[in-house]
Design a protein around this motif. Structure first.
Motif, PDB file in Angstrom:
ATOM      1  N   UNK A  48       0.241  -1.184   0.124  1.00 62.77           N
ATOM      2  CA  UNK A  48      -0.045  -0.351   0.501  1.00 62.77           C
ATOM      3  C   UNK A  48       0.900   1.456  -0.275  1.00 62.77           C
ATOM      4  N   UNK A  49       0.022   2.199  -0.576  1.00 60.77           N
ATOM      5  CA  UNK A  49       1.341   3.410  -0.767  1.00 60.77           C
ATOM      6  C   UNK A  49       0.513   4.666   0.325  1.00 60.77           C
ATOM      7  N   UNK A  50       0.772   5.087   1.371  1.00 62.57           N
ATOM      8  CA  UNK A  50      -0.241   5.130   2.060  1.00 62.57           C
ATOM      9  C   UNK A  50       0.439   6.893   1.821  1.00 62.57           C
ATOM     10  N   UNK A  51      -1.025   8.002   2.574  1.00 67.61           N
ATOM     11  CA  UNK A  51      -0.283   9.443   2.584  1.00 67.61           C
ATOM     12  C   UNK A  51       0.806   9.814   1.369  1.00 67.61           C
ATOM     13  N   UNK A  52       1.638   9.828   2.293  1.00 66.96           N
ATOM     14  CA  UNK A  52       2.727  11.036   1.204  1.00 66.96           C
ATOM     15  C   UNK A  52       3.668  10.262   0.272  1.00 66.96           C
ATOM     16  N   UNK A  53       3.472   9.089   0.437  1.00 66.56           N
ATOM     17  CA  UNK A  53       4.079   7.773  -0.519  1.00 66.56           C
ATOM     18  C   UNK A  53       3.810   7.807  -1.319  1.00 66.56           C
ATOM     19  N   UNK A  54       2.516   7.972  -1.678  1.00 64.03           N
ATOM     20  CA  UNK A  54       2.323   8.190  -3.034  1.00 64.03           C
ATOM     21  C   UNK A  54       2.968   9.075  -4.403  1.00 64.03           C
ATOM     22  N   UNK A  55       3.420  10.376  -3.969  1.00 57.48           N
ATOM     23  CA  UNK A  55       5.043  10.811  -4.502  1.00 57.48           C
ATOM     24  C   UNK A  55       5.952   9.701  -5.556  1.00 57.48           C
ATOM     25  N   UNK A  56       5.930   8.957  -4.856  1.00 59.21           N
ATOM     26  CA  UNK A  56       6.984   7.806  -4.996  1.00 59.21           C
ATOM     27  C   UNK A  56       6.753   7.222  -6.257  1.00 59.21           C
ATOM     28  N   UNK A  57       4.744   6.759  -6.980  1.00 63.47           N
ATOM     29  CA  UNK A  57       4.549   6.141  -8.038  1.00 63.47           C
ATOM     30  C   UNK A  57       5.633   6.748  -8.750  1.00 63.47           C
ATOM     31  N   UNK A  58       5.920   7.575  -9.535  1.00 62.70           N
ATOM     32  CA  UNK A  58       6.828   7.529 -11.104  1.00 62.70           C
ATOM     33  C   UNK A  58       7.937   7.275 -10.458  1.00 62.70           C
ATOM     34  N   UNK A  59       8.678   7.402  -9.589  1.00 60.25           N
ATOM     35  CA  UNK A  59      10.093   6.378  -9.113  1.00 60.25           C
ATOM     36  C   UNK A  59       9.856   5.036  -9.614  1.00 60.25           C
ATOM     37  N   UNK A  60       8.708   4.582  -9.176  1.00 63.06           N
ATOM     38  CA  UNK A  60       8.285   2.736  -9.231  1.00 63.06           C
ATOM     39  C   UNK A  60       8.013   2.222 -10.612  1.00 63.06           C
ATOM     40  N   UNK A  90       1.503   0.200 -11.048  1.00 64.24           N
ATOM     41  CA  UNK A  90       1.421   0.768  -9.984  1.00 64.24           C
ATOM     42  C   UNK A  90      -0.265   0.988  -9.904  1.00 64.24           C
ATOM     43  N   UNK A  91      -0.415   1.734  -9.178  1.00 59.41           N
ATOM     44  CA  UNK A  91      -2.196   1.929  -9.061  1.00 59.41           C
ATOM     45  C   UNK A  91      -1.945   3.022  -8.023  1.00 59.41           C
ATOM     46  N   UNK A  92      -2.843   4.621  -8.796  1.00 60.72           N
ATOM     47  CA  UNK A  92      -3.177   6.214  -7.347  1.00 60.72           C
ATOM     48  C   UNK A  92      -4.214   5.367  -8.177  1.00 60.72           C
ATOM     49  N   UNK A  93      -4.845   6.414  -7.056  1.00 59.88           N
ATOM     50  CA  UNK A  93      -6.164   6.094  -6.972  1.00 59.88           C
ATOM     51  C   UNK A  93      -7.341   7.348  -7.212  1.00 59.88           C
ATOM     52  N   UNK A  94      -6.236   8.553  -7.417  1.00 60.30           N
ATOM     53  CA  UNK A  94      -6.502   9.609  -7.867  1.00 60.30           C
ATOM     54  C   UNK A  94      -7.035  10.451  -6.899  1.00 60.30           C
ATOM     55  N   UNK A  95      -6.723  10.351  -5.349  1.00 59.16           N
ATOM     56  CA  UNK A  95      -7.453  11.440  -4.628  1.00 59.16           C
ATOM     57  C   UNK A  95      -6.744  12.809  -4.707  1.00 59.16           C
ATOM     58  N   UNK A  96      -7.289  13.728  -4.505  1.00 57.27           N
ATOM     59  CA  UNK A  96      -7.237  14.804  -4.517  1.00 57.27           C
ATOM     60  C   UNK A  96      -6.263  15.191  -2.547  1.00 57.27           C
ATOM     61  N   UNK A  97      -6.814  14.761  -2.285  1.00 58.43           N
ATOM     62  CA  UNK A  97      -5.832  15.117   0.163  1.00 58.43           C
ATOM     63  C   UNK A  97      -5.542  13.932  -0.359  1.00 58.43           C
ATOM     64  N   UNK A  98      -3.486  14.569   0.060  1.00 59.40           N
ATOM     65  CA  UNK A  98      -3.250  13.439   0.901  1.00 59.40           C
ATOM     66  C   UNK A  98      -3.074  13.332   1.629  1.00 59.40           C
ATOM     67  N   UNK A  99      -3.719  12.963   2.398  1.00 63.33           N
ATOM     68  CA  UNK A  99      -3.505  12.705   4.449  1.00 63.33           C
ATOM     69  C   UNK A  99      -2.764  11.743   4.701  1.00 63.33           C
ATOM     70  N   UNK A 100      -1.953  11.891   6.346  1.00 63.08           N
ATOM     71  CA  UNK A 100      -1.027  10.833   6.676  1.00 63.08           C
ATOM     72  C   UNK A 100      -1.800   9.644   7.163  1.00 63.08           C
ATOM     73  N   UNK A 101      -1.504   8.676   6.471  1.00 64.63           N
ATOM     74  CA  UNK A 101      -1.949   6.956   6.724  1.00 64.63           C
ATOM     75  C   UNK A 101      -3.253   7.029   5.669  1.00 64.63           C
ATOM     76  N   UNK A 102      -3.248   8.169   5.366  1.00 65.82           N
ATOM     77  CA  UNK A 102      -4.512   8.015   3.942  1.00 65.82           C
ATOM     78  C   UNK A 102      -3.747   6.610   3.248  1.00 65.82           C
ATOM     79  N   UNK A 103      -5.259   5.837   2.447  1.00 64.68           N
ATOM     80  CA  UNK A 103      -4.636   5.161   1.598  1.00 64.68           C
ATOM     81  C   UNK A 103      -4.898   5.419   0.209  1.00 64.68           C
TER      82      UNK A 103
END
Lengths: 365, 365
Positions: free
Chosen positions: B321-333, B341-354
């Motif tokens: 799982x990519x939680x919170x700002x770990x989503x910023x890693x997708x491009x590198x992944x 890689x799968x990004x759920x397209x959520x607008x708001x990045x919150x700590x611990x959020x999937x």
């Protein structure tokens, strides 16, 4: 709103797609999976891409105000239809980068320009001759010989706008058949098989090719693609080399489909380019089922400046198009182990219309 | 408009989805690939499923008029969130079939009902005792012993609404920690590993299980799933058997996630059910990358009466799982071969959020 359009684009950036058909639909879903937004631009009609995109504009490609508003809302723009007017692309490109760049369309939209360009790169193409009038058709036939194929220079696809010229074919009738439009006469190639290379190039010049597909057409429409194609390793290398040469020469960014004829003479295989499609390609749909990164995601990666994906396939497979009411078979097909079904969600079922496809994976034990 | 809701549904039918999060988004894309339309129903908020659906209704689960209109527009309705009020489902079910049926939610939304139901099927669960008051908590601890886990009966997910009761833990403090809500006390299971079975059942009773995943949680949130899980073949069979028993007993239609504890005692492995999730499940996201038919499509097939898909995987893999700002890693992944890689397209990045996930495939040579 100020936009940062430098590559690589960040997640959440908006990708504009010109054209609302199945290719646009599959591109939009691939973009969504990477966290991008999409905005589809297409003239009124049955546009299955609208349903899976964040936004859409229904307007003609000659509507300058709509084109400008569209361009202003996007961070990069691409096309899923090779006949998008170059004028529209040029207008947009002044506001938001269009990838592949509009110059590519200048080459690919005119069969004479295309063949001239490709042969100029010392890539083999069938002998060809431009035809502007019935008189020139006679001249062309005397150069090229028979059998040959007369094709309109523009707007040909799925076998439309073509006439065969065999021994005894009346030239006036053939020219009338294609609407007496500006045309090209191409030598008929007695090919053994048709193959295609689906390849991608990113803005830094990195190139990645999928495995070569062997294609069967019926009435000019793709019926099936089999992967891997039956080719000698050397021929496959030649095919990839041709695609790479084209991509570099065109300074291309995105996925391209390069259709080729395979001839065999005295046991020796050789390839000749039939045509290029500057977009994701029907003969690459199998990648969705058999590769880790499908051609659609590969295109999105290329135009956004993200890394190109690994093109290895995990299975051999056969992709079959579902035309017209063949789409009614999808439910049954889903019952076959290893059959991956894709329905484009088009409302209107018309004979010969591309409605979906199925990829049959050869499952490993 | 008269609707034909008998199974199997035809292509073009509309699937309603209650809940607009990432599970709804992935279900909507799977439905689109099979040619179905989707209508998402969700309360106001960041609903990433809206962007890839044909239609959406933004309204509360207590808005009867909106629920009825939604039900009238659909041919089958499912949910992506296990806490959809049963009352809303019952109302809808009178108009349009809800699958899995609302009775399933009656069982799964209350931990006491859930554990009672499961143990009634002779499926092992941790010892448990209902707790309605601080007095009952003392009584429960004397039955269950320490260590134990106090959980709210309702609305617990991702480790929320839980308190550990160890030697010396003050019971009043623990009860306060979970808000003095109706609760359940469960014996702490000294498990070796956590595993889950993602299984599907169709309306005719056919059952198909994906390979069992081995899960790692951190702070109650899933971090990773590894496939295959390290299990003796006999244990894997037991796991699938448990899932099948539950599906049959519940007359379940759709995909379910069954989370289990694996204990090892004297070399003998045994399984115990921790909880069930009556929906597609985070520990099944790997199927999108490693199976021919992902859990999302499997669920759509089940609820529409289409054939269940082959559940074989083509690769071993690890889903993270990519939680919170770990989503910023997708491009590198995306630059790692075999990383899907799968990004759920959520607008708001919150700590611990999937925010997304990545599945790393073990590529074959």
């Amino acid at each position: 709103m100020a936009r940062n359009r430098t590559l690589p684009l960040e997640r959440g950036a908006t990708i504009g797609i010109m054209g609302g058909g199945q290719l646009g639909r599959m591109l939009a879903m691939a973009a969504a999976r990477l966290g991008f937004r999409t905005h589809i631009y297409a003239p009124a009609g049955d546009n299955p891409a609208f349903a899976v995109a964040h936004a859409h504009t229904e307007a003609g490609f000659d509507d300058e105000a709509a084109l400008k508003a569209f361009a202003g809302s996007c961070d990069v723009i691409t096309y899923e239809w090779e006949n998008v007017p170059v004028k529209a692309c040029d207008l947009i490109d002044g506001i938001c980068p269009v990838r592949p760049k509009p110059d590519v369309l200048r080459v690919s939209q005119d069969r004479v320009a295309e063949k001239t360009y490709i042969s100029g790169l010392r890539i083999p193409v069938p002998d060809f001759h431009p035809v502007a009038s019935l008189g020139e058709l006679g001249e062309a036939v005397s150069h090229i010989g028979r059998p040959a194929v007369l094709k309109t220079r523009r707007f040909g696809y799925d076998g439309k706008g073509q006439a065969r010229i065999k021994d005894g074919t009346d030239l006036a009738a053939a020219f009338a058949e294609i609407g007496e439009q500006p045309a090209i006469l191409e030598a008929f190639v007695p090919f053994e098989r048709e193959v295609s290379v689906i390849a991608a190039r990113d803005a830094t010049g990195t190139i990645a090719c999928f495995d070569i597909a062997e294609n069967v057409h019926e009435n000019g429409i793709l019926r099936s693609s089999t992967i891997p194609a039956k080719l000698k390793p050397r021929t496959a290398t030649q095919g990839r080399h041709i695609a790479a040469t084209l991509l570099d020469a065109l300074d291309y960014v995105g996925v391209i489909g390069v259709e080729m004829f395979l001839s065999v003479k005295g046991g020796e295989e050789s390839l000749m380019v039939n045509e290029i499609a500057p977009r994701v390609h029907n003969s690459g749909h199998w990648t969705e089922a058999a590769c880790h990164v499908p051609q659609f995601e590969q295109h999105i990666r290329a135009i956004t400046g993200w890394p190109l994906g690994d093109t290895r396939r995990h299975s051999d497979c056969v992709m079959e198009n579902l035309l017209g009411d063949e789409i009614e078979a999808t439910r049954g097909l889903t019952g076959i182990p290893g059959a991956v079904v894709h329905d484009y969600g088009k409302s209107e079922v018309r004979a010969g219309r591309k409605m979906g496809h199925v990829t049959r994976l050869k499952l490993r034990k």
